[in-house]
Scaffold this active site. Structure first.
Site, PDB file in Angstrom:
ATOM      1  CB  SER A 190      -1.450  -0.823  -3.742  1.00  0.00           C
ATOM      2  OG  SER A 190      -0.551  -1.762  -4.278  1.00  0.00           O
ATOM      3  CG  HIS A 237      -0.905   0.942   0.225  1.00  0.00           C
ATOM      4  ND1 HIS A 237      -0.020   0.003   0.686  1.00  0.00           N
ATOM      5  CD2 HIS A 237      -0.720   1.003  -1.118  1.00  0.00           C
ATOM      6  CE1 HIS A 237       0.675  -0.491  -0.331  1.00  0.00           C
ATOM      7  NE2 HIS A 237       0.270   0.120  -1.434  1.00  0.00           N
TER       8      HIS A 237
END
Length: 288
Positions: A190, A237
């Site tokens: 991610s 992230h």
């Protein structure tokens, strides 16, 4: 004897009689050496020389036009292979997942204890079925995002820049996670994919595209960043998003002259150096 001396042969195949000259070098060429040109025929060597002298079209970011997104396919393959290994050997995930350090009283493991490879290897692993909130959905969502966004970004940046962007985004996510939550345990691509999302947005602005669709994609990423705060590693992230944005700004706005490669390479060297220094300082404080 005079008739024999008048016989001309191909300069590449002396045994073959030829009466056609290359329009560029004026040497005799046989049918197997002929290549059609705008006027007449050219030999194989002149065609190659001409191709080298033609400047190849490139994107705004310096990549050859028409680049096949091979790196994206390879990255997806590596993630899938790593996932299959996780299914076969569950301990593989824990051995290579992103982990800053273990709490006091546990076996010392993680980046703070010399396992620096975890800063990147964790980005190629994903949750397995029955593990965590997502299970197999984790890798499916990430690979779909990588397929959709990665191919677009790679065709604009080229393979070398794209590889640097992906790895630096993954590194940025891991380092921010180490700085803000060193005891957390995480896996997933991610962080790198958030970096690709940032690159997609920066490139859209640089190319003057209709930003409505680009902004919707970025809004989706930011929404997922908020949602992920309660589900996965939002630090990873956010770190990937920031690192990817910085790298792509250098790719997009570097001077379009001889300095472009120097500026782009300089950022790709300076950013990991900074990240590793921050990681080392944090690791030192954890083991002090």
């Amino acid at each position: 004897m005079a008739a024999e001396s008048a016989v001309t042969t191909c300069f590449r195949h002396p045994q073959v009689e030829s009466h056609v000259r290359c329009t560029r070098c004026d040497r005799y060429i046989c049918p197997s050496c002929m290549r059609e040109a705008a006027v007449g025929h050219q030999c194989v060597e002149c065609v190659k020389e001409g191709a080298r002298s033609v400047r190849q079209a490139r994107t705004v970011f310096g990549a050859p036009v028409g680049t096949v997104p091979l790196v994206t396919y390879v990255l997806i393959g590596l993630n899938v292979i790593a996932y299959l290994v996780e299914l076969a050997r569950p301990e593989f995930e824990y051995r290579f997942a992103m982990l800053g350090a273990t709490p006091a009283g546990h076996l010392p493991e993680g980046v703070a204890h010399g396992e620096w490879y975890r800063l990147l290897t964790g980005a190629f692993l994903h949750l397995t079925p029955g593990e965590g909130t997502f299970g197999i959905t984790h890798i499916l969502l990430n690979m779909v995002a990588l397929w959709n966004v990665g191919r677009v970004v790679e065709t604009q940046l080229g393979r070398i820049r794209y590889t640097a962007l992906y790895l630096l985004s993954a590194l940025g996510g891991s380092v921010l996670e180490l700085l803000l939550d060193p005891m957390s345990y995480s896996v997933g691509a991610s962080g790198a994919i958030f970096g690709l999302g940032a690159a997609y947005w920066v490139m859209g602005r640089r190319l003057g595209q209709d930003m409505r669709a680009v902004n919707r994609s970025m809004a989706g990423l930011l929404l997922w960043l908020v949602i992920s705060a309660g589900l996965t590693s939002w630090q990873g992230h956010l770190g990937g998003l920031l690192a990817g944005g910085v790298v792509t700004l250098a790719f997009a706005y570097a001077p379009r002259d001889a300095r472009r490669t120097l500026v782009q390479a300089g950022v790709c060297v300076a950013l990991p150096a900074l990240l590793l220094v921050l990681a080392w300082l944090k690791a030192t404080s954890l083991t002090a």
